[in-house]
Design a protein around this motif. Structure first.
Motif, PDB file in Angstrom:
ATOM      1  N   LYS A 163       0.862  -1.194   0.000  1.00 40.71           N
ATOM      2  CA  LYS A 163       0.000   0.000   0.000  1.00 40.71           C
ATOM      3  C   LYS A 163       0.897   1.243   0.000  1.00 40.71           C
ATOM      4  O   LYS A 163       1.986   1.247   0.594  1.00 40.71           O
ATOM      5  N   GLY A 164       0.421   2.263  -0.675  1.00 39.77           N
ATOM      6  CA  GLY A 164       1.184   3.506  -0.770  1.00 39.77           C
ATOM      7  C   GLY A 164       1.325   4.175   0.592  1.00 39.77           C
ATOM      8  O   GLY A 164       0.442   4.042   1.434  1.00 39.77           O
ATOM      9  N   CYS A 179      14.031   3.628  -4.176  1.00 38.74           N
ATOM     10  CA  CYS A 179      13.489   2.332  -3.732  1.00 38.74           C
ATOM     11  C   CYS A 179      11.993   2.453  -3.475  1.00 38.74           C
ATOM     12  O   CYS A 179      11.196   1.629  -3.923  1.00 38.74           O
ATOM     13  N   LEU A 180      11.603   3.492  -2.745  1.00 35.62           N
ATOM     14  CA  LEU A 180      10.197   3.627  -2.350  1.00 35.62           C
ATOM     15  C   LEU A 180       9.321   4.006  -3.531  1.00 35.62           C
ATOM     16  O   LEU A 180       8.191   3.534  -3.667  1.00 35.62           O
ATOM     17  N   LEU A 181       9.845   4.843  -4.426  1.00 35.63           N
ATOM     18  CA  LEU A 181       9.048   5.200  -5.607  1.00 35.63           C
ATOM     19  C   LEU A 181       8.831   3.958  -6.480  1.00 35.63           C
ATOM     20  O   LEU A 181       7.742   3.742  -7.020  1.00 35.63           O
ATOM     21  N   LYS A 190      -1.334   6.089  -3.521  1.00 36.02           N
ATOM     22  CA  LYS A 190      -0.271   7.041  -3.823  1.00 36.02           C
ATOM     23  C   LYS A 190       0.916   6.839  -2.867  1.00 36.02           C
ATOM     24  O   LYS A 190       0.703   6.625  -1.663  1.00 36.02           O
ATOM     25  N   THR A 191       2.110   6.898  -3.407  1.00 44.50           N
ATOM     26  CA  THR A 191       3.310   6.862  -2.569  1.00 44.50           C
ATOM     27  C   THR A 191       4.009   8.212  -2.703  1.00 44.50           C
ATOM     28  O   THR A 191       4.257   8.680  -3.820  1.00 44.50           O
ATOM     29  N   GLU A 224       1.367   7.444  -8.347  1.00 46.05           N
ATOM     30  CA  GLU A 224       0.248   6.535  -8.097  1.00 46.05           C
ATOM     31  C   GLU A 224       0.650   5.132  -8.540  1.00 46.05           C
ATOM     32  O   GLU A 224       1.308   4.987  -9.592  1.00 46.05           O
ATOM     33  N   GLY A 225       0.245   4.121  -7.801  1.00 49.12           N
ATOM     34  CA  GLY A 225       0.514   2.756  -8.219  1.00 49.12           C
ATOM     35  C   GLY A 225      -0.337   2.366  -9.424  1.00 49.12           C
ATOM     36  O   GLY A 225      -1.298   3.065  -9.765  1.00 49.12           O
ATOM     37  N   GLY A 226       0.055   1.274 -10.070  1.00 48.10           N
ATOM     38  CA  GLY A 226      -0.801   0.713 -11.109  1.00 48.10           C
ATOM     39  C   GLY A 226      -0.622   1.282 -12.501  1.00 48.10           C
ATOM     40  O   GLY A 226      -1.433   1.001 -13.375  1.00 48.10           O
TER      41      GLY A 226
END
Ligand code: S3P
Length: 437
Positions: A163-164, A179-181, A190-191, A224-226
């Protein structure tokens, strides 16, 4: 890679640097070109790729995860991208050699896969701190094992959906930010990563180049993921970190005049130019242009008498890999140089404050290491035998010191120069340094 062969450099005193030089491709961009090219849809062609051991570690790792990567020679690489969800579980642990960038960025990527993978490295990498990436990845929902000390090997179990998160980095680190992005591409929502000071932004620039939207708001980068990555051709500029040895060499050796061609001058990487200029160096940039979203220029450096300075702390993250060479410049300057706010140097490929202090003392320079920096008094290098502790940048920095030495400088444990600067000896010799291995 092992450093047991112990390649020894011997640099003879005197001389100066002349001519036009092209140093190898940027290491940070080369790593990312393999990673993002592998995860993109379509074929990515790379030119100017750094053919150094660190980038080969990344290349081998992605091949082990099922990506077809053609090494066509002379810096040309063709990557047949498998898409963000196309990696396969490797048969064995991925050995990332000496490369912290491979391990920290891949920890984020691997946390988003649906298989388990183990990341290992050489003796140096096996002592480097990884909690800085595993702690926030755990917050995102990842399951990652490391040693009790928080060092590699990392065993990354990709079974969990990420999860972001919004995360403020405790230290200025592009590796942790990246790494986190990268994990964020696989996360729900969202991260966002906020950095305490600007660090190299190649991940943000290159992700955008591959069509993945990254929003930047002051110190915070969000995605945003995905989404998906679309193949993009990459022309890698010469590495300013490799150019640095020659910038310092030319600045300290009377009679020097060199032109370094096509060097990346990204504003998050150009701290060394600012620092050397503050010390009085004669550096001019010409032919400035933008290639693949990265600013590049030719850098001309002529000898100039240097003066010691208090290095502004805001320049530290912008020159983080350049300090071993800057310390050599400081030893040749008139007046004291003081560095503070640079505790990160203690957790690089070696403890760069201690290892440089030890070597400079051996060579007759009066230095005082501090927890977060060093105080360097100017002096004369009297020659001697120093140990790079397997750290490529330390080996190349002491090589340049010979230009101002009164006797030979012998440098032990230089194998890892190949991690970032293949053919260093040839290029250094051609430009006037009297060095052999
Ligand atoms: C790098 C980031 C820097 C740098 C390293 C390469 C990268 O490390 O020292 O050589 O490519 O992101 P930190 O982010 O840990 O400072």
């Amino acid at each position: 890679m092992s450093s047991t062969n112990n390649i020894i450099f011997t640099a003879k005193p005197g001389g100066c640097l002349k001519g036009t030089l092209r140093v190898p491709g940027d290491k940070s961009i080369s790593h990312r070109s393999i990673m993002f090219g592998s995860l993109a849809d379509g074929i990515t062609d790379v030119s100017g790729f750094l053919e150094g051991e660190d980038c080969f570690s990344t290349m081998r790792a992605f091949r082990s995860m099922g990506v077809e990567i053609e090494h066509l020679g002379e810096g040309r690489v063709r990557i047949h991208g498998v898409g963000l969800h196309g990696l396969k579980q490797p048969d064995a642990p991925l050995d990332l050699g000496n490369s912290g960038t491979s391990m920290r960025l891949m920890a984020g990527l691997c946390a988003g896969q649906n298989f388990t993978v183990t990341l290992t490295g050489d003796t140096s990498l096996s002592t480097r701190p990884m909690r800085r990436v595993t702690d926030p990845l755990h917050e995102m929902g990842a399951t990652i094992g490391s040693t009790e000390k928080g060092t590699p090997p990392l065993v990354i179990n990709g079974a969990n959906k990420l999860k972001g998160i919004s995360y403020t980095l405790p230290m200025a680190s592009a590796q942790v930010k990246s790494c986190l992005l990268l994990a964020g591409m696989y996360a729900d929502g969202k991260t966002c990563v906020t950095e305490p000071a600007p660090t190299r932004d190649h991940t943000e620039r290159m992700l955008q180049g591959f069509g993945y939207k990254v929003d930047r708001d002051g110190p915070t980068a969000c995605l945003e993921g995905g989404g998906k990555l679309t193949a993009a051709n990459i022309d890698v500029p010469a590495d300013i970190s490799s150019a640095t040895f020659f910038m310092v060499g030319a600045s300290i050796a009377e009679g020097s005049d060199i032109l370094l061609e096509n060097v990346g001058i990204n504003p998050t990487r150009d701290g060394v130019i600012s620092i050397l200029k503050l010390m009085g160096a004669d550096i001019t940039l010409t032919n400035e242009k933008e290639i693949c979203g990265e600013p590049v220029a030719d850098i001309r450096v002529k000898y100039a008498p240097l003066k010691g300075i208090d290095i502004p702390e805001e320049l530290v993250p912008l020159a983080i890999d350049e300090f071993p060479a800057i310390f050599v410049a400081a030893a040749c300057a008139e007046g004291v140089t003081r560095l503070t706010g640079a505790e990160e140097l203690r957790v690089k490929e070696s403890d760069r404050i201690q290892v440089m202090a030890d070597g400079l003392l051996t060579l007759g320079i009066n230095v005082e290491p501090t927890p977060d920096g060093i105080v360097i008094q100017p002096g004369t290098f009297k020659g001697g035998e120093v140990d790079s502790h397997g750290d490529h940048r330390i080996a190349m920095s002491f090589s340049m010191a010979a230009l101002r030495s009164t006797a030979d400088i012998t440098i032990n444990d230089c194998d890892n120069v190949n991690t970032s600067f293949p053919h260093f000896i040839e290029i250094a010799k051609q430009s006037g340094l009297n060095i052999s291995s």
